[in-house]
Design a protein around this motif. Structure first.
Motif, PDB file in Angstrom:
ATOM      1  N   UNK A 465      -5.372 -14.301 -45.591  1.00 58.31           N
ATOM      2  CA  UNK A 465      -4.945 -12.863 -45.831  1.00 58.31           C
ATOM      3  C   UNK A 465      -5.063 -12.699 -43.742  1.00 58.31           C
ATOM      4  N   UNK A 466      -6.231 -12.042 -43.332  1.00 63.90           N
ATOM      5  CA  UNK A 466      -5.942 -11.323 -42.584  1.00 63.90           C
ATOM      6  C   UNK A 466      -5.596 -11.806 -41.682  1.00 63.90           C
ATOM      7  N   UNK A 467      -5.829 -13.626 -41.151  1.00 60.79           N
ATOM      8  CA  UNK A 467      -5.384 -13.902 -40.066  1.00 60.79           C
ATOM      9  C   UNK A 467      -3.877 -14.159 -40.035  1.00 60.79           C
ATOM     10  N   UNK A 468      -3.411 -14.422 -41.057  1.00 61.27           N
ATOM     11  CA  UNK A 468      -1.884 -14.046 -41.482  1.00 61.27           C
ATOM     12  C   UNK A 468      -1.479 -13.297 -41.074  1.00 61.27           C
ATOM     13  N   UNK A 469      -2.360 -12.000 -41.282  1.00 65.96           N
ATOM     14  CA  UNK A 469      -1.416 -10.570 -40.618  1.00 65.96           C
ATOM     15  C   UNK A 469      -1.612 -10.588 -39.025  1.00 65.96           C
TER      16      UNK A 469
END
Length: 523
Positions: A465-469
């Protein structure tokens, strides 16, 4: 295009206090003379001055009382030695100068700079100097000021902002909070800012994204010492060139099952376009499958616009679970409203426990009731929605955007993307990210719907989620910037950004060292 110094800038962003501690470490622990460091800063700033304005005309340097003023006096001395026409005004009385700042003033006078005391100038004289300048150098307040500027600084800032001449800020535009990017009163609007030692986080988010102009960095050869000082960055600066490598190359044997199934739950009556924008942007950024769950009356228009997506018309939330079961990531919120239909849809999405992106009215519904924290969701509030989530006002959000994003993540869990100039990404167990740059053309309805689709697609593909965001926010901005090259700002529409998404990805796929996916693979 708004500039931010490009991806050659360092990644680490520091608070004002941290930069001061690094500076103190360099002087006290590494034995670097403070005045030598100040001279190096001034020399670096002057190099940037002549590089950006080779023929600046008459240069006006405005100096304050602290080390920022000292930098200004030495910039003026450099300019005089190189034959430029220079006016220098001591906005703070030179009698108040001490330490290295006083040495700088003395050196500038010895080098032939005519320093005029603002207090000694007649009524209107300072304004005439400002009006007659070809370039203004702002060295008035620097990083040491956190509140609203007092007089005479406030009046001088206003006069500079009204002047036709470009402004070069030294270290920080006067009046800008170096840590938060907030502005409490007047603040300089610089065309460029030369900053030293460490990048200040406030230059990249909030008002800093506008006030700083083109950010230019001079490390003064302290790069290694910054890490040795023990000071931790407040945030990390990201942009698309610096983060695009997280998108993996596609195998020639790829098939759609490898790239995730995104379910977009969006579009109550009157808001059908929101769901279509989110679904199409998810498809344009590589999701293997995209399903749009919306009101029945929007099925035909959606298929006519984007036949590659699957569309289901739903009347009640009880119809949603089979679609949820088939999905890897759910995007919920764009245009769902806050009525019964939207409430039913959000309830089903949250109850599923599946990875999700919550936007728009999904966030407003969360704010109106007790919401259980979750580790696997991405929340994407704009400042108004963030204020509702934190039960405060928008001004409080904008006073400290990095802090606000962190508080939302602590309260609701998961990863939080706080929209606005200098988008902030917090949560996920890492230091916050600040997406470098801004685009005024994105200030129109539907841009957030496009972003939510991009985030859902990358979440489904990257599983993080963090990298994608962070990657999604940077990609979204890069696409808007590309579209603005032909559409401008005022005419920019969300559909233009969707079209540009694929071009940004094509350019990234063609970067050296990245093999083209070519054709091949099956469904």
């Amino acid at each position: 295009m708004p500039l931010s110094g490009g991806h050659s800038l360092p990644e680490d962003l520091y608070s004002a206090d941290a930069v001061r501690e690094i500076d103190r470490y360099v002087i006290d622990q590494q034995g670097v003379d403070g005045f030598d460091l100040m001279q190096a800063a001034a020399a670096g700033a002057f190099r940037r001055l002549v590089r950006n304005w080779p023929e600046p005309g008459r240069v006006l340097v405005l100096c304050g009382a602290g080390n920022n003023g000292g930098d200004g006096y030495l910039v003026a001395a450099n300019a005089v030695r190189h034959g430029l026409e220079v006016d220098c005004i001591a906005v703070a009385p030179t009698g108040k100068l001490s330490g290295d700042a006083r040495k700088a003033w003395q050196k500038s006078v010895a080098d032939g700079v005519n320093v005029r005391e603002l207090a000694d100038l007649g009524s209107g004289d300072a304004q005439r100097f400002i009006a007659g300048a070809g370039l203004i150098v702002d060295a008035m307040l620097g990083t040491g000021v956190t509140g609203a500027p007092r007089e005479p600084f406030a009046a001088m800032i206003d006069a500079c902002n009204e002047a036709p001449a470009p402004v070069l800020a030294i270290d920080l535009p006067s009046g800008l909070n170096a840590t938060t990017g907030a502005v409490a009163g007047q603040a300089i609007r610089a065309d460029a800012t030369v900053t030293f030692i460490g990048l200040k986080s406030g230059l990249f988010t909030g008002q800093g994204a506008e006030r700083g102009g083109d950010i230019l960095f001079e490390s003064l050869d302290t790069d290694d010492w910054a890490s040795e000082s023990g000071q931790q960055p407040l945030a990390r600066r990201v942009d698309w060139p610096s983060i695009r490598a997280v998108i993996p190359r596609r195998s020639r044997a790829a098939h759609k099952g490898r790239f995730g199934h995104v379910l977009v739950v969006a579009g109550d009556r009157g808001f059908g376009g929101a769901g279509l924008l989110a679904a199409e942007s998810a498809a344009r950024t590589g999701a293997g499958l995209v399903t749009l769950a919306t009101r029945p009356e929007y099925v035909s228009p959606a298929l006519a616009r984007c036949p590659s997506i699957m569309v289901q018309g739903l009347i009640h939330g009880s119809e949603l679970p089979p679609l949820i079961e088939a999905a890897d990531v759910i995007v919920c919120g764009p245009g769902i409203g806050q009525g019964a239909w939207g409430q039913q849809m959000l309830q089903q999405v949250v109850a599923s426990g599946k990875p999700r992106v919550l936007d728009a009215d999904a966030l407003n519904l969360m704010a109106s009731r007790v919401a259980q924290p979750a580790h696997n969701h991405i929340l994407t509030p704009h400042p108004g929605e963030a204020a509702r989530l934190l039960a405060c006002d928008v001004a409080e959000i904008e006073e400290d955007r990095v802090g606000a994003a962190g508080r939302i993540s602590q309260m609701f869990g998961g990863v939080v993307l706080l929209k606005g100039a200098g988008t902030v990404v917090a949560g996920g167990g890492a230091v916050p990210d600040v997406v470098s740059g801004s685009n005024p053309g994105m200030a129109t309805g539907g841009m957030g719907d496009v972003l939510s689709g991009v985030l859902g697609s990358l979440y489904a593909q990257l599983k993080d989620a963090r990298v994608a965001t962070s990657a999604g926010a940077a990609l979204h901005l890069a696409a808007a910037n590309l579209a603005s090259e032909t559409r401008g700002y005022m005419g920019l529409l969300p559909m233009d950004v969707i079209e540009a998404l694929s071009q940004v990805l094509v350019d990234s796929e063609r970067q050296p060292g990245r093999r083209s996916a070519g054709v091949g693979g099956d469904e």
